[in-house]
Design an enzyme around this catalytic site. Structure first.
Site, short mmCIF file in Angstrom:
data_model
loop_
_atom_site.label_atom_id
_atom_site.label_comp_id
_atom_site.label_asym_id
_atom_site.label_seq_id
_atom_site.Cartn_x
_atom_site.Cartn_y
_atom_site.Cartn_z
N GLN A 275 6.56 33.28 -46.89
CA GLN A 275 5.16 32.90 -46.69
C GLN A 275 4.34 34.02 -46.05
O GLN A 275 4.90 34.97 -45.48
CB GLN A 275 5.07 31.67 -45.80
CG GLN A 275 5.56 30.38 -46.42
CD GLN A 275 5.34 29.21 -45.48
OE1 GLN A 275 6.28 28.66 -44.94
NE2 GLN A 275 4.08 28.84 -45.28
N HIS A 276 3.03 33.88 -46.16
CA HIS A 276 2.02 34.62 -45.37
C HIS A 276 1.76 36.05 -45.80
O HIS A 276 0.74 36.62 -45.41
CB HIS A 276 2.39 34.65 -43.88
CG HIS A 276 2.69 33.34 -43.25
ND1 HIS A 276 1.80 32.28 -43.27
CD2 HIS A 276 3.79 32.91 -42.58
CE1 HIS A 276 2.34 31.27 -42.60
NE2 HIS A 276 3.54 31.61 -42.19
N ASP B 57 8.74 29.69 -48.98
CA ASP B 57 10.17 29.52 -48.78
C ASP B 57 10.52 28.24 -48.04
O ASP B 57 11.50 27.55 -48.40
CB ASP B 57 10.79 30.73 -48.10
CG ASP B 57 10.08 31.14 -46.81
OD1 ASP B 57 9.13 30.46 -46.39
OD2 ASP B 57 10.49 32.16 -46.21
#
Length: 459
Positions: free
Chosen positions: A71-72, A225
């Protein structure tokens, strides 16, 4: 047999599993490493994906593919669709100052929690975009569109079409998409960057993202994820998963969105249309890796050493902030060892303190969720350690269930691909790992004073 493929493009590597769409049985798999670091050019992910696909026997006979990924991560593309600069990953903490500024500029943590369900810290994409605008204004001006790692890989598999797609789960970790409303908060992007770049289209849980350029497999929306791991572990409302990977996470499935003004709980969406309140620690399995390196032992030997030491390591406490920390929000913190005496200056005690310290951080994450779980499921690479399995109940103060070992992110992505093919209202109910191996239950008495000593040392 109809086959589906699930991808886990994690911080450290790319895994591909190919499974039977009906039963979830594993047919073949492959993996390839990613380079180390907190910023990585996305081309490395693409190269690793191609290598893992080849190792898994290719996709020629696969009907659908889904990508789960870390992520991110901030992926910036120019007007030609080329990468502007290496992607800043979730564990890059240089945007900590930008995070603090953004929180203050909107009116404090409560305002952010109400806007997007989470209070941004350095991990969140919105903070990295503020950092980019401040520190690399030329690159910020070149940025026409912004996406996430899984979005970019799905887009590449589709042959770089005009539109990039994402899903609600991964979008909820950006800091500029609201799980409660299902809409982008472009005003927050304006606040961060000074303008609004093009953003991916947010797809529903089983909506098609496109068609693979090579082989013609259908492309599922993919997800982050943690959302994929939730699918792979077969989570249901009332369950809490503690996942020990590069990061450590504790998350639950919820029917309603959450908004924690304290900033401990990130109010994410999941990959099914529900919600995934989540607490993330920056330091998890790599704490064990680092300790094994210091002791010059293998992971198995580290586990054996830890189990030979007494519970509580005779007062030796490791605060494992080896890469700063996200929860609590201490991006500049360092690790520290407390209570060192001649009597506990042994490899066994240090190994035990490393396992207990890592698990104490995750126990705090579990408590922060504020739910009394029906089940606690322990997954991730760190859960393969026998010491972690046996010590976890003594730190968490409750039994834990360890499902059949598997690549839960990749498995969850494969399950999403099978869901796309089926057209059913809910994802298929495969056993975790695609087997009937079930779960192992671990129990143990809480270690007296351990978490109190940890909290005192961590202050």
């Amino acid at each position: 047999m109809t086959l589906v493929a699930g991808v886990d493009s994690s911080t450290q590597s790319c895994k591909v599993v190919i499974r039977d769409a009906e039963s979830g049985a594993l047919v073949r798999e492959g993996r390839a490493p990613h380079p180390e670091g907190t910023e990585v050019h996305p081309d490395h992910w693409w190269t690793a994906l191609q290598s893992a696909i080849e190792q898994a026997g290719g996709l020629a006979d696969v009907a659908a593919v889904s990508v789960g990924a870390q992520q991110h991560g901030m992926v910036c593309l120019d007007e030609d669709g080329e990468v502007v600069r290496p992607a800043l990953l979730w564990n890059d903490t240089r945007s900590a100052g930008a995070a603090a500024d953004l929180v203050a500029e909107l009116g404090g943590p409560k305002a952010w929690a109400e806007a997007v369900g989470s209070v941004p810290v350095a991990s969140f994409t919105v903070t990295k975009l503020r950092w980019l605008a401040r520190e690399e204004p030329d690159n910020a001006r070149r940025t026409r569109s912004v996406c996430l790692p899984h979005d970019w890989l799905t887009w590449r598999l589709a042959g770089r079409p005009d539109t990039i797609a994402t899903d609600r789960g991964d979008a909820s970790g950006t800091g500029y998409w609201s799980p409660a409303t299902g809409e982008y908060r472009t005003d927050l992007l304006e606040l961060a960057m000074g303008r609004v770049p093009e953003l991916p289209r947010v797809l529903g849980p089983a909506e098609q993202a496109g068609t693979a350029e090579q082989g013609g497999a259908l492309l599922a929306p993919g997800t982050g994820d943690n959302m994929a791991a939730s699918l792979g572990a077969g989570m249901r409302p009332g369950d809490v998963v503690v996942s020990i990977g590069t990061s450590g996470t504790a998350f639950a499935v919820s029917e309603t969105p959450s908004a924690d003004a304290a900033g401990l709980v990130a109010g994410f969406a999941d990959a099914t249309g529900r919600y995934l309140p989540l607490v993330c620690t920056l330091n998890a399995a790599r704490v064990l890796d680092a300790t094994a390196r210091m002791l010059r032992v293998t992971p198995q030997e580290l586990s054996d050493l830890a189990l030979r030491a007494p519970a509580g390591a005779d007062g030796l406490v490791l605060v494992p902030y080896l890469e700063g920390e996200r929860t609590p929000n201490r991006p500049d913190a360092t690790g520290s060892l407390h209570g060192l005496r001649l009597s506990n200056s042994t490899p066994e005690h240090l190994a035990r303190a490393a396992v207990e310290g890592m698990l104490c951080g995750l126990a705090d994450a579990l408590d922060a969720l504020g739910v009394e779980p029906a089940r606690v499921l322990l997954i991730g690479g760190g859960a393969r350690s026998e010491a972690v399995r046996r010590i976890a109940p003594t730190v968490f103060g409750r039994p834990v269930l360890v499902p059949t070992p598997g690549e839960y992110v990749a498995d969850g992505a494969a399950k999403q691909a099978a869901w796309l093919l089926s057209g059913a209202p809910e994802p298929p109910h495969w056993e975790p790992g695609g087997t009937s191996g079930g779960t192992e239950r671990y129990e143990g008495d809480p270690t007296p004073g351990l978490r109190e000593r940890y909290h005192e040392a961590a202050e």
